[in-house]
Design an enzyme around this catalytic site. Structure first.
Site, mmCIF file in Angstrom:
data_model
loop_
_atom_site.group_PDB
_atom_site.id
_atom_site.type_symbol
_atom_site.label_atom_id
_atom_site.label_comp_id
_atom_site.label_asym_id
_atom_site.label_seq_id
_atom_site.Cartn_x
_atom_site.Cartn_y
_atom_site.Cartn_z
ATOM 1 N N ASP A 179 -8.284 -7.140 4.355
ATOM 2 C CA ASP A 179 -6.949 -7.713 4.520
ATOM 3 C C ASP A 179 -6.845 -8.968 3.653
ATOM 4 O OD1 ASP A 179 -4.670 -9.018 5.392
ATOM 5 O OD2 ASP A 179 -5.135 -8.817 7.526
ATOM 6 N N ILE A 180 -5.929 -8.974 2.709
ATOM 7 C CA ILE A 180 -5.817 -10.102 1.776
ATOM 8 C C ILE A 180 -5.440 -11.398 2.497
ATOM 9 C CG2 ILE A 180 -3.371 -9.790 1.140
ATOM 10 C CD1 ILE A 180 -4.261 -10.302 -1.812
ATOM 11 N N ASP A 214 3.400 -8.024 2.363
ATOM 12 C CA ASP A 214 4.463 -9.006 2.587
ATOM 13 C C ASP A 214 4.565 -9.372 4.072
ATOM 14 O OD1 ASP A 214 6.567 -10.610 1.874
ATOM 15 O OD2 ASP A 214 7.999 -8.972 1.536
ATOM 16 N N SER A 263 2.666 -2.578 -5.767
ATOM 17 C CA SER A 263 3.492 -1.353 -5.874
ATOM 18 C C SER A 263 2.816 -0.071 -5.375
ATOM 19 C CB SER A 263 3.982 -1.111 -7.315
ATOM 20 O OG SER A 263 5.026 -2.010 -7.657
ATOM 21 N N THR A 264 1.537 -0.141 -4.971
ATOM 22 C CA THR A 264 0.843 1.115 -4.611
ATOM 23 C C THR A 264 1.013 1.500 -3.145
ATOM 24 O OG1 THR A 264 -1.256 0.012 -4.092
ATOM 25 C CG2 THR A 264 -0.912 0.715 -6.388
ATOM 26 N N GLY A 265 1.836 0.754 -2.403
ATOM 27 C CA GLY A 265 2.073 1.082 -0.994
ATOM 28 C C GLY A 265 3.459 1.657 -0.816
ATOM 29 N N TYR A 274 6.069 1.116 -2.364
ATOM 30 C CA TYR A 274 6.744 1.409 -3.624
ATOM 31 C C TYR A 274 6.181 2.624 -4.372
ATOM 32 C CZ TYR A 274 9.714 -2.792 -3.382
ATOM 33 O OH TYR A 274 10.653 -3.728 -3.017
HETATM 34 N N1 AR6 Z 1 -4.207 -6.672 2.496
HETATM 35 C C1 AR6 Z 1 -4.490 -6.032 1.332
HETATM 36 N N2 AR6 Z 1 -3.835 -4.921 0.921
HETATM 37 C C2 AR6 Z 1 -2.868 -4.440 1.740
HETATM 38 C C3 AR6 Z 1 -2.507 -5.054 2.964
HETATM 39 C C4 AR6 Z 1 -3.230 -6.228 3.334
HETATM 40 N N3 AR6 Z 1 -2.966 -6.881 4.463
HETATM 41 N N4 AR6 Z 1 -1.488 -4.339 3.525
HETATM 42 C C5 AR6 Z 1 -1.228 -3.305 2.675
HETATM 43 N N5 AR6 Z 1 -2.062 -3.358 1.604
HETATM 44 P P1 AR6 Z 1 2.704 -2.742 -0.095
HETATM 45 P P2 AR6 Z 1 4.368 -2.471 -2.499
HETATM 46 C C6 AR6 Z 1 -2.128 -2.493 0.423
HETATM 47 O O1 AR6 Z 1 3.444 -1.673 0.592
HETATM 48 O O2 AR6 Z 1 3.957 -1.056 -2.678
HETATM 49 C C7 AR6 Z 1 7.082 -4.502 1.480
HETATM 50 O O3 AR6 Z 1 7.922 -4.076 2.512
HETATM 51 C C8 AR6 Z 1 -1.454 -1.155 0.525
HETATM 52 O O4 AR6 Z 1 -2.339 -0.197 1.066
HETATM 53 O O5 AR6 Z 1 2.359 -3.986 0.676
HETATM 54 O O6 AR6 Z 1 4.399 -3.387 -3.690
HETATM 55 C C9 AR6 Z 1 7.764 -5.502 0.560
HETATM 56 O O7 AR6 Z 1 8.645 -6.340 1.254
HETATM 57 C C10 AR6 Z 1 -1.122 -0.867 -0.948
HETATM 58 O O8 AR6 Z 1 -2.248 -0.310 -1.622
HETATM 59 O O9 AR6 Z 1 3.493 -3.271 -1.414
HETATM 60 C C11 AR6 Z 1 8.464 -4.613 -0.419
HETATM 61 O O10 AR6 Z 1 9.704 -4.181 0.092
HETATM 62 C C12 AR6 Z 1 -0.856 -2.245 -1.536
HETATM 63 O O11 AR6 Z 1 -1.426 -3.181 -0.607
HETATM 64 C C13 AR6 Z 1 7.540 -3.436 -0.561
HETATM 65 O O12 AR6 Z 1 6.775 -3.395 0.656
HETATM 66 C C14 AR6 Z 1 0.613 -2.583 -1.739
HETATM 67 O O13 AR6 Z 1 1.380 -2.064 -0.661
HETATM 68 C C15 AR6 Z 1 6.557 -3.612 -1.694
HETATM 69 O O14 AR6 Z 1 5.799 -2.436 -1.844
#
Ligand code: AR6
Length: 173
Positions: A10-11, A34, A122-124, A126
């Site tokens: 967890d970051i 976020d 963007s890998t979640g 998005y």
């Molecule tokens: N620590 C590290 N990595 C994480 C964590 C964490 N706590 N939580 C998720 N990940 P995402 P996006 C990973 O969805 O794709 C939000 O609603 C996750 O598995 O957080 O850029 C924003 O407000 C994935 O590999 O970000 C935007 O609306 C990566 O972090 C939207 O999501 C990014 O996943 C942005 O989407």
């Protein structure tokens, strides 16, 4: 010379001068990284985001751009918020994703940060494919010309993402 490291977890539990947030253009929170950053970082981060929206960022933060706020209660000095592109199969948005890494590093460097932690932007939510997201992340950080930043760590949430980034880095760190 900036070193690149990998970590898993967890970051928001990570210590670095800058923790990068995979935000959206509203800067007012969301899910994934976020949501976790605002939950653990506390209300000071959102308060500063609201001030940004009331000032220079009235229309929000554009995709590919980055802006810093306090890190609140996180074990960091700043959060740098950046907005990744939504994955689209029919349009190449790679330059915008690269810009997230480059602009976040530029902002971090300008603040005098030595250590920066990135999620896989963007890998979640998005939808960006992890392998391509890792390729862009690693290539862009390697190409960045930095003065104060000494170490960049990609903090990957799970085993699979960690493995993909390790393969891209060409080692198993
Ligand atoms: N620590 C590290 N990595 C994480 C964590 C964490 N706590 N939580 C998720 N990940 P995402 P996006 C990973 O969805 O794709 C939000 O609603 C996750 O598995 O957080 O850029 C924003 O407000 C994935 O590999 O970000 C935007 O609306 C990566 O972090 C939207 O999501 C990014 O996943 C942005 O989407």
């Amino acid at each position: 010379m900036t070193t690149i490291s990998l970590a898993q977890g967890d970051i928001t539990r990570f210590h670095a001068d800058v923790i990068v947030n995979a935000a959206n253009s509203s800067l007012l929170g969301g899910g994934g990284v976020d949501g976790a950053i605002h939950r653990r970082g506390g209300p000071a981060i959102l308060a500063e985001c609201r001030e940004l929206r009331a000032g220079h960022y009235g229309k929000g933060l554009a995709t590919g751009q980055a802006v810093a706020t306090t890190a609140g209660e996180l074990d960091a000095r700043w959060v740098v918020h950046t907005v990744g592109p939504v994955w689209a199969a029919d349009e190449d948005r790679s330059a915008l994703l690269a810009s997230c890494y480059a602009e976040s590093l530029r902002v971090a460097d300008g603040l005098g940060a030595r250590t920066v932690a990135f999620p896989a932007i963007s890998t979640g939510v998005y939808g960006w494919p992890m392998d391509d997201g890792a390729r862009i992340a690693v290539e862009t950080v390697r190409a960045a010309a930095l003065t104060s930043v000494e170490d960049v760590t990609f903090v990957l949430f799970d085993d699979r993402a960690h493995g993909v980034f390790a393969a891209r880095l060409g080692d198993d760190s």
